[in-house]
Design a protein around this motif. Sequence first.
Motif, PDB file in Angstrom:
ATOM      1  N   MET A   1      32.343 -15.436  18.117  1.00 47.45           N
ATOM      2  CA  MET A   1      31.195 -15.807  18.365  1.00 47.45           C
ATOM      3  C   MET A   1      29.570 -16.318  16.972  1.00 47.45           C
ATOM      4  O   MET A   1      29.821 -15.700  16.398  1.00 47.45           O
ATOM      5  N   ARG A   2      29.158 -16.723  16.701  1.00 49.72           N
ATOM      6  CA  ARG A   2      28.767 -17.461  15.946  1.00 49.72           C
ATOM      7  C   ARG A   2      27.054 -16.880  15.752  1.00 49.72           C
ATOM      8  O   ARG A   2      26.430 -17.454  17.212  1.00 49.72           O
ATOM      9  N   ILE A   3      26.278 -15.842  15.655  1.00 50.69           N
ATOM     10  CA  ILE A   3      24.908 -15.666  16.154  1.00 50.69           C
ATOM     11  C   ILE A   3      24.306 -15.605  14.463  1.00 50.69           C
ATOM     12  O   ILE A   3      24.537 -16.071  13.433  1.00 50.69           O
ATOM     13  N   ALA A   4      23.180 -16.598  14.967  1.00 53.82           N
ATOM     14  CA  ALA A   4      22.340 -16.577  14.016  1.00 53.82           C
ATOM     15  C   ALA A   4      21.820 -15.709  13.777  1.00 53.82           C
ATOM     16  O   ALA A   4      20.500 -15.793  14.579  1.00 53.82           O
ATOM     17  N   ILE A   5      20.468 -14.968  12.966  1.00 57.11           N
ATOM     18  CA  ILE A   5      19.774 -14.312  12.267  1.00 57.11           C
ATOM     19  C   ILE A   5      18.918 -14.823  11.756  1.00 57.11           C
ATOM     20  O   ILE A   5      19.113 -15.227  10.388  1.00 57.11           O
ATOM     21  N   THR A   6      17.617 -14.731  12.288  1.00 53.23           N
ATOM     22  CA  THR A   6      16.170 -14.917  11.012  1.00 53.23           C
ATOM     23  C   THR A   6      15.505 -13.976  11.544  1.00 53.23           C
ATOM     24  O   THR A   6      15.483 -13.320  12.446  1.00 53.23           O
ATOM     25  N   SER A   7      14.453 -14.508  10.352  1.00 53.50           N
ATOM     26  CA  SER A   7      13.484 -13.399   9.903  1.00 53.50           C
ATOM     27  C   SER A   7      12.290 -13.884  10.446  1.00 53.50           C
ATOM     28  O   SER A   7      11.997 -15.388  10.455  1.00 53.50           O
ATOM     29  N   GLU A   8      11.056 -13.438  11.045  1.00 50.77           N
ATOM     30  CA  GLU A   8      10.152 -14.157  11.541  1.00 50.77           C
ATOM     31  C   GLU A   8       9.855 -14.686  10.704  1.00 50.77           C
ATOM     32  O   GLU A   8       8.859 -16.127  10.668  1.00 50.77           O
ATOM     33  N   ASP A   9       9.360 -13.844   9.547  1.00 50.09           N
ATOM     34  CA  ASP A   9       8.410 -14.564   8.887  1.00 50.09           C
ATOM     35  C   ASP A   9       8.941 -15.387   7.574  1.00 50.09           C
ATOM     36  O   ASP A   9       8.821 -15.499   6.210  1.00 50.09           O
ATOM     37  N   GLY A  10       9.882 -15.350   7.282  1.00 51.00           N
ATOM     38  CA  GLY A  10      11.393 -16.662   6.879  1.00 51.00           C
ATOM     39  C   GLY A  10      11.633 -15.388   5.864  1.00 51.00           C
ATOM     40  O   GLY A  10      11.766 -16.416   4.071  1.00 51.00           O
ATOM     41  N   ASP A  11      11.444 -14.496   5.443  1.00 51.23           N
ATOM     42  CA  ASP A  11      11.836 -13.237   4.097  1.00 51.23           C
ATOM     43  C   ASP A  11      12.923 -12.973   3.816  1.00 51.23           C
ATOM     44  O   ASP A  11      13.625 -13.018   4.429  1.00 51.23           O
ATOM     45  N   SER A  12      12.994 -14.342   3.171  1.00 50.59           N
ATOM     46  CA  SER A  12      15.138 -14.292   2.731  1.00 50.59           C
ATOM     47  C   SER A  12      15.285 -12.929   1.896  1.00 50.59           C
ATOM     48  O   SER A  12      16.105 -12.783   2.042  1.00 50.59           O
ATOM     49  N   GLY A  13      13.781 -11.762   1.294  1.00 47.91           N
ATOM     50  CA  GLY A  13      14.274 -10.694   0.894  1.00 47.91           C
ATOM     51  C   GLY A  13      14.854  -9.451   1.993  1.00 47.91           C
ATOM     52  O   GLY A  13      15.384  -8.689   1.620  1.00 47.91           O
ATOM     53  N   ALA A  14      13.845  -9.575   2.580  1.00 50.70           N
ATOM     54  CA  ALA A  14      14.620  -8.752   4.366  1.00 50.70           C
ATOM     55  C   ALA A  14      15.878  -9.230   4.311  1.00 50.70           C
ATOM     56  O   ALA A  14      16.622  -8.560   5.136  1.00 50.70           O
ATOM     57  N   LEU A  15      16.278 -10.667   4.885  1.00 47.30           N
ATOM     58  CA  LEU A  15      17.369 -10.932   4.801  1.00 47.30           C
ATOM     59  C   LEU A  15      19.034 -10.743   4.586  1.00 47.30           C
ATOM     60  O   LEU A  15      18.989  -9.989   4.231  1.00 47.30           O
ATOM     61  N   ARG A  16      18.466 -10.668   2.442  1.00 50.42           N
ATOM     62  CA  ARG A  16      19.069  -9.815   1.712  1.00 50.42           C
ATOM     63  C   ARG A  16      18.968  -8.779   2.213  1.00 50.42           C
ATOM     64  O   ARG A  16      21.321  -8.495   1.922  1.00 50.42           O
ATOM     65  N   GLU A  17      18.274  -7.731   2.313  1.00 48.57           N
ATOM     66  CA  GLU A  17      18.645  -6.477   2.916  1.00 48.57           C
ATOM     67  C   GLU A  17      19.550  -6.110   3.479  1.00 48.57           C
ATOM     68  O   GLU A  17      20.258  -5.046   3.818  1.00 48.57           O
ATOM     69  N   LEU A  18      19.248  -6.381   4.859  1.00 48.47           N
ATOM     70  CA  LEU A  18      19.723  -6.960   6.478  1.00 48.47           C
ATOM     71  C   LEU A  18      20.766  -6.636   5.614  1.00 48.47           C
ATOM     72  O   LEU A  18      22.019  -6.218   6.458  1.00 48.47           O
ATOM     73  N   ARG A  19      21.515  -8.501   5.361  1.00 44.68           N
ATOM     74  CA  ARG A  19      22.903  -8.824   5.105  1.00 44.68           C
ATOM     75  C   ARG A  19      23.698  -7.656   4.252  1.00 44.68           C
ATOM     76  O   ARG A  19      24.945  -6.994   4.833  1.00 44.68           O
ATOM     77  N   ARG A  20      23.006  -6.561   3.819  1.00 43.86           N
ATOM     78  CA  ARG A  20      23.800  -5.229   2.351  1.00 43.86           C
ATOM     79  C   ARG A  20      23.560  -4.364   3.786  1.00 43.86           C
ATOM     80  O   ARG A  20      24.826  -4.134   3.721  1.00 43.86           O
ATOM     81  N   TRP A  21      22.823  -4.474   4.180  1.00 49.68           N
ATOM     82  CA  TRP A  21      22.955  -3.123   5.716  1.00 49.68           C
ATOM     83  C   TRP A  21      23.635  -3.416   6.503  1.00 49.68           C
ATOM     84  O   TRP A  21      25.133  -2.430   6.220  1.00 49.68           O
ATOM     85  N   LEU A  22      24.554  -4.734   6.916  1.00 48.66           N
ATOM     86  CA  LEU A  22      25.834  -4.914   7.686  1.00 48.66           C
ATOM     87  C   LEU A  22      26.489  -5.058   7.228  1.00 48.66           C
ATOM     88  O   LEU A  22      27.449  -3.999   8.014  1.00 48.66           O
ATOM     89  N   SER A  23      26.835  -5.513   5.612  1.00 44.15           N
ATOM     90  CA  SER A  23      27.667  -5.046   5.500  1.00 44.15           C
ATOM     91  C   SER A  23      28.510  -4.309   5.287  1.00 44.15           C
ATOM     92  O   SER A  23      29.876  -3.478   4.778  1.00 44.15           O
ATOM     93  N   GLU A  24      27.797  -3.141   4.929  1.00 43.70           N
ATOM     94  CA  GLU A  24      27.758  -1.448   4.604  1.00 43.70           C
ATOM     95  C   GLU A  24      28.452  -0.534   5.908  1.00 43.70           C
ATOM     96  O   GLU A  24      29.863   0.061   5.654  1.00 43.70           O
ATOM     97  N   GLU A  25      28.992  -2.093   6.962  1.00 41.95           N
ATOM     98  CA  GLU A  25      29.123  -1.103   7.982  1.00 41.95           C
ATOM     99  C   GLU A  25      30.872  -1.926   8.002  1.00 41.95           C
ATOM    100  O   GLU A  25      30.910  -2.926   8.036  1.00 41.95           O
ATOM    101  N   PRO A  26      31.872  -0.690   7.653  1.00 43.60           N
ATOM    102  CA  PRO A  26      33.811  -1.328   8.028  1.00 43.60           C
ATOM    103  C   PRO A  26      33.571  -2.580   8.998  1.00 43.60           C
ATOM    104  O   PRO A  26      34.461  -3.611   8.536  1.00 43.60           O
ATOM    105  N   GLU A  27      33.390  -2.190   9.998  1.00 44.00           N
ATOM    106  CA  GLU A  27      33.686  -3.089  11.550  1.00 44.00           C
ATOM    107  C   GLU A  27      33.304  -4.730  10.945  1.00 44.00           C
ATOM    108  O   GLU A  27      33.069  -5.825  11.956  1.00 44.00           O
ATOM    109  N   LEU A  28      31.595  -4.674   9.905  1.00 38.80           N
ATOM    110  CA  LEU A  28      30.738  -5.842   9.587  1.00 38.80           C
ATOM    111  C   LEU A  28      31.425  -6.618   8.583  1.00 38.80           C
ATOM    112  O   LEU A  28      31.116  -8.168   8.055  1.00 38.80           O
ATOM    113  N   ARG A  29      32.183  -6.089   7.677  1.00 40.33           N
ATOM    114  CA  ARG A  29      32.514  -6.845   6.622  1.00 40.33           C
ATOM    115  C   ARG A  29      33.225  -7.485   6.089  1.00 40.33           C
ATOM    116  O   ARG A  29      34.309  -8.383   6.843  1.00 40.33           O
TER     117      ARG A  29
END
Length: 145
Positions: A1-29
Amino acid sequence: MRIAITSEDGDSGALRELRRWLSEEPELRGRIRAHTPGPLRPDTMGLEADALLALLAPGGVAAVFAGALVAWVQTRRGDQTVTLTRPDGTTVTVSTTRLKGLNAEQNARFVRELAASLDTPPTTMSAPARPRTADDEPPVPPRLP
């Protein structure tokens, strides 16, 4: 399933940090990608994301995703709001204001509920059901004396 994740204020810096954080989980790489619905703006250098795209499969990946997302939101300073959009258009909003003050049990319950809402297959569109009538009821067998 595809889940789109957006930040309320459109903060691409926060999205980059979130992507990095999520990618540290082996099951989510390999399951979290930057998503830009249109062409990149000419004044940008590199990949800026308007959203992230999470590719989740049944069998526990949604639970890992939900736990990691909640943990990330809880570590943010200030107010952070992230909206998750399922393919059927259903949205779920996760914010620091909603998660502040939760005890461990409440936090675990929230993660379970979030994972369940993401793990449920999208509904398919079908014709509305017609109202039931008395003719739809199965016949009642006669009572024997």
